[in-house]
Write an enzyme that holds these catalytic residues in place. Structure first.
Site, PDB file in Angstrom:
ATOM      1  CG  HIS A  95      -1.151   6.007  -7.251  1.00 60.69           C
ATOM      2  ND1 HIS A  95      -0.338   7.002  -7.754  1.00 60.69           N
ATOM      3  CD2 HIS A  95      -0.516   5.536  -6.145  1.00 60.69           C
ATOM      4  CE1 HIS A  95       0.735   7.127  -6.983  1.00 60.69           C
ATOM      5  NE2 HIS A  95       0.647   6.249  -6.002  1.00 60.69           N
ATOM      6  CB  ILE A 129      -0.981   0.032   1.199  1.00 61.99           C
ATOM      7  CG1 ILE A 129      -0.248  -0.072   2.538  1.00 61.99           C
ATOM      8  CG2 ILE A 129      -2.020  -1.064   1.082  1.00 61.99           C
ATOM      9  CD1 ILE A 129      -1.182  -0.005   3.746  1.00 61.99           C
ATOM     10  CG  ASP A 130       0.013   4.390  -2.718  1.00 64.55           C
ATOM     11  OD1 ASP A 130       0.677   3.546  -3.341  1.00 64.55           O
ATOM     12  OD2 ASP A 130      -0.949   5.015  -3.210  1.00 64.55           O
ATOM     13  NE  ARG A 131       7.358   8.140   3.238  1.00 61.89           N
ATOM     14  CZ  ARG A 131       8.465   8.874   3.106  1.00 61.89           C
ATOM     15  NH1 ARG A 131       8.925   9.144   1.897  1.00 61.89           N
ATOM     16  NH2 ARG A 131       9.100   9.324   4.165  1.00 61.89           N
ATOM     17  CB  THR A 184      -2.376   4.241   1.908  1.00 68.77           C
ATOM     18  OG1 THR A 184      -2.559   4.963   0.682  1.00 68.77           O
ATOM     19  CG2 THR A 184      -3.655   3.504   2.246  1.00 68.77           C
TER      20      THR A 184
END
Length: 314
Positions: free
Chosen positions: A240, A141-143, A145
């Site tokens: 994304h 998962i994104d940084r 998030t």
């Protein structure tokens, strides 16, 4: 790091794994950007042929890994990681057994080092669990998030969980705050996404007919002042995906400085939301060993709770 070409035989424990994940385990100190670059340039070969980052390797394959030089700054020693970060990740563990663990990742922590980041969650966990020799990320998962992140402790467990992901057997649900009002009759968003590399070395994702299939299901959970709290269920897991699908519907995510409005986002920082308003709330899967169906909920972090309360309509 490797000073000569390596020819690595793929064993049964790594069968079905993506090539990029395989390389990240063999080149643990290499930045993610370097790994993707050597794949893109064709320096990594599978059975003497070029391969893509998402190529699935099989038992008996031979992977050619080129000589790799890594700057000293990416070497991670236990003493390098601040105690406060070690403690924060330790306290974020929601579940752990001998096969896997689930954590409620805080926003601001990358899942792994690379691209100028010396360490991420997986490097921290390897320090915290030195006896677990095969700790690997099951997904990313994104940084910015927060929320559920699954880690495997064994290669066999990783392989089984990746098979579940490919078979669409994971339950991944998010909470997000979108700017404006989510359009009615737009629960299902089915728009293909393409990841484009930019001249400056960066990249961005956009809707494109020649992109990969991407399907999200949005549901308004609460109307807020100037925004909506929405839950999102993913059928696919593209980079994304939620951010671009929300943007395509005219509702950028709060705190999204990459795709949304930085000026608008500034208004919400005094209210406590200084990051992307996206949280991986639920994660469901079948335990590879016990075969028990598991569903985890990651509690909202204080900043997310605070902004919802501040914008609630009485």
């Amino acid at each position: 790091m490797s000073a000569k070409v390596q020819l690595v035989d793929v064993g049964p424990e790594d069968a079905g794994q993506r090539l990029d994940n395989f390389l990240m385990r063999h080149l643990r100190k290499a930045p993610k950007t370097l790994i993707y670059r050597i794949i893109r340039k064709g320096e990594v070969r599978v059975n003497k042929g070029r391969a893509r980052a998402n190529t699935r390797i099989e038992a008996g394959d031979v992977v050619r890994i080129p000589p790799v030089t890594v700057p000293d700054k990416v070497v991670v020693n236990e003493s390098d990681i601040p105690d406060i970060q070690l403690k924060r990740i330790e306290e974020s563990i929601l579940f752990e057994d001998k096969d896997l663990m689930v954590i409620n990742k805080p926003s601001g922590f990358a899942v792994h080092g690379g691209g100028g980041i010396n360490w991420g969650v997986i490097e921290i966990l390897r320090v915290l669990r030195p006896l677990a020799k095969r700790l690997e990320l099951v997904h990313r998962i994104d940084r910015d998030t927060s929320g559920c992140l699954l880690i495997a402790k064994k290669a066999s467990v990783l392989k089984h969980l990746h098979a579940q992901m490919r078979a669409d057997q994971f339950d991944k649900r998010y909470l997000a705050i979108v700017m404006g009002s989510w359009p009615k009759n737009s629960q299902k968003v089915d728009l293909p996404l393409r990841k484009d590399h930019l001249p400056d070395g960066g990249w961005q994702v956009k809707v494109a007919q020649d992109g990969k299939e991407a399907i999200s299901f949005f549901k308004v959970e609460q109307h807020l002042k100037g925004a909506d709290l929405v839950s999102v269920k993913l059928k696919t897991g593209r980079t994304h995906q939620i951010r671009i699908h929300a943007l395509a519907k005219g509702c950028a995510l709060m705190g999204d400085d990459k795709y949304g409005s930085r000026e608008v986002n500034k208004k919400y920082r005094p209210l406590g939301m200084k990051r992307l308003a996206l949280h991986a709330q639920f994660l469901g899967f079948t335990h590879p060993v016990t075969e028990e169906r598991m569903l985890f909920e990651a509690p909202l972090w204080p900043d997310f709770k605070k902004i919802i309360q501040a914008l609630s309509i009485a």
